[in-house]
Write a protein that holds these residues in place. Structure first.
Motif, PDB file in Angstrom:
ATOM      1  N   GLN A 201       0.822  -1.197   0.000  1.00 30.05           N
ATOM      2  CA  GLN A 201       0.000   0.000   0.000  1.00 30.05           C
ATOM      3  C   GLN A 201       0.861   1.254   0.000  1.00 30.05           C
ATOM      4  O   GLN A 201       0.579   2.225  -0.706  1.00 30.05           O
ATOM      5  N   GLN A 202       1.945   1.232   0.783  1.00 33.88           N
ATOM      6  CA  GLN A 202       2.841   2.385   0.842  1.00 33.88           C
ATOM      7  C   GLN A 202       3.599   2.548  -0.470  1.00 33.88           C
ATOM      8  O   GLN A 202       3.842   3.672  -0.916  1.00 33.88           O
ATOM      9  N   HIS A 205       1.278   4.193  -2.795  1.00 34.00           N
ATOM     10  CA  HIS A 205       1.120   5.597  -2.416  1.00 34.00           C
ATOM     11  C   HIS A 205       2.322   6.413  -2.881  1.00 34.00           C
ATOM     12  O   HIS A 205       2.176   7.534  -3.391  1.00 34.00           O
ATOM     13  N   LYS A 208       2.210   6.925  -6.683  1.00 39.68           N
ATOM     14  CA  LYS A 208       1.202   7.929  -7.029  1.00 39.68           C
ATOM     15  C   LYS A 208       1.699   9.332  -6.716  1.00 39.68           C
ATOM     16  O   LYS A 208       1.501  10.276  -7.517  1.00 39.68           O
ATOM     17  N   VAL A 250       4.280  11.093   1.570  1.00 35.78           N
ATOM     18  CA  VAL A 250       4.019   9.686   1.896  1.00 35.78           C
ATOM     19  C   VAL A 250       4.110   9.457   3.393  1.00 35.78           C
ATOM     20  O   VAL A 250       3.377   8.636   3.955  1.00 35.78           O
ATOM     21  N   ALA A 253       1.060   9.359   5.660  1.00 27.96           N
ATOM     22  CA  ALA A 253       0.202   8.176   5.667  1.00 27.96           C
ATOM     23  C   ALA A 253       0.653   7.132   6.676  1.00 27.96           C
ATOM     24  O   ALA A 253       0.033   6.072   6.791  1.00 27.96           O
TER      25      ALA A 253
END
Length: 345
Positions: A201-202, A205, A208, A250, A253
């Protein structure tokens, strides 16, 4: 192929050797031997003579025996001119022992013909500088710890960490200042990179965030440095300095754990300036390593360039022109930083 190399070396008057050892985790090692010479047309030549396993203790006697055996196989004992190794004590003793054993057939070869590897010397200098700046070893970063760690011996030792807490900073100009450390800043960077690389997931992220930032040219994954190559620390800093905004984005998050690794503005400036110091060493080493026909003059050029660079850094620190973007850097702090840079010089 071995016979071809022997025939090639028949008419060579003298050769120099480069010798290095690689040690595996189980204790076994490989010893590599290369021959270097200039032929009758003044063309630089080199050949691999042997890569032999060291099954016993990696001391000067066993290493010398392996090298001498290879020289005997290629009829090179009378032709050895110099030996190039890194600065390990066992290598120095190995060449001295070799000189004694081939003295009868090669009286000109002696321990004084040992040429230390300049890139290895620079590596030692920079590793010592990294330690003096209070930067912990790359291998101590663990992803599940709550706070930035100080678990290396040299980092926990107050005598060895004089530079550890010499800066003061806060993201809030009116807020309370707290100790700022280059070691903590680099440790935070490593922890952030480790967090970005770990869960999928990281990673998504991060990719993106790279795409959304117009100043970032690629979405390549950030790398971690390793404790055995100081240039890997430079490579790590080069990427995070370039992608500072992405890293900050990042890190938001990370949740509660993100607070422990949040980079302050002044910490980013410290990382950026330290990256600038290391960049000159990397450029110099790359220049020498890419030369097809290296010579002593190239080494002298490298050393002189690094000496001039560090003299300039030390003077800038004394004049208060270095780390100027870091707020409230006191005279004593500049003096301590200058001492560390003098050690590199």
């Amino acid at each position: 192929m071995k016979q071809d190399v022997k025939k090639l070396l028949e008419n060579v008057d003298r050769v120099s050797l480069t010798v290095d050892v690689w040690t595996a985790e189980n204790g076994t090692g490989l010893l590599g031997i290369n021959a270097h010479w200039v032929d009758d047309k003044w063309v630089y030549r080199k050949r691999v003579l042997a890569i032999r396993e060291i099954v016993s203790k990696h001391d000067e006697e066993n290493m010398a025996a392996i090298v001498l055996q290879a020289l005997e196989e290629f009829c090179l004992r009378p032709k050895v001119y110099a030996g190039i190794t890194d600065n390990a004590t066992s290598n120095k003793r190995m060449l001295a022992l070799m000189a004694r054993k081939i003295k009868i057939v090669n009286p000109n070869f002696s321990a004084r013909r040992h040429v230390p590897c300049v890139t290895h010397i620079v590596n030692i200098v920079v590793q010592a500088a990294i330690k003096s700046f209070g930067i912990p070893s790359a291998q101590v970063v663990e992803p599940d710890e709550g706070d930035v760690m100080r678990t290396t011996d040299h980092y926990d030792n107050d005598q060895d960490n004089e530079l550890g807490d010499m800066f003061l900073a806060s993201d809030d100009h009116d807020g309370a200042l707290r100790p700022l450390s280059l070691g903590d800043a680099v440790a935070k960077v490593r922890k952030l990179v480790h967090g970005i690389r770990s869960p999928m997931q990281q990673r998504e992220h991060y990719a993106k965030a790279c795409e959304d930032d117009p100043e970032v040219e690629d979405s390549n994954m950030v790398i971690l440095d390793c404790p055995t190559r100081w240039s890997s620390t430079y490579a790590l800093l080069a990427v995070v300095v370039k992608k500072r905004d992405v890293i900050d984005e990042v890190s938001k998050a990370f949740g509660r754990k993100g607070m422990a690794t949040k980079m302050l503005k002044d910490e980013w400036e410290l990382v950026k300036e330290f990256y600038r110091i290391l960049s000159h060493f990397v450029v110099s080493i790359d220049h020498v390593c890419k030369i097809v026909m290296p010579a002593i003059c190239d080494t002298l050029y490298l050393i002189d360039g690094l000496k001039e660079h560090m003299e300039e850094v030390v003077q800038q620190i004394k004049d208060g022109k270095f780390f100027t973007s870091v707020r409230r850097l006191h005279e004593t702090d500049r003096s301590n930083m200058a001492q560390a840079c003098k050690a590199m010089h």
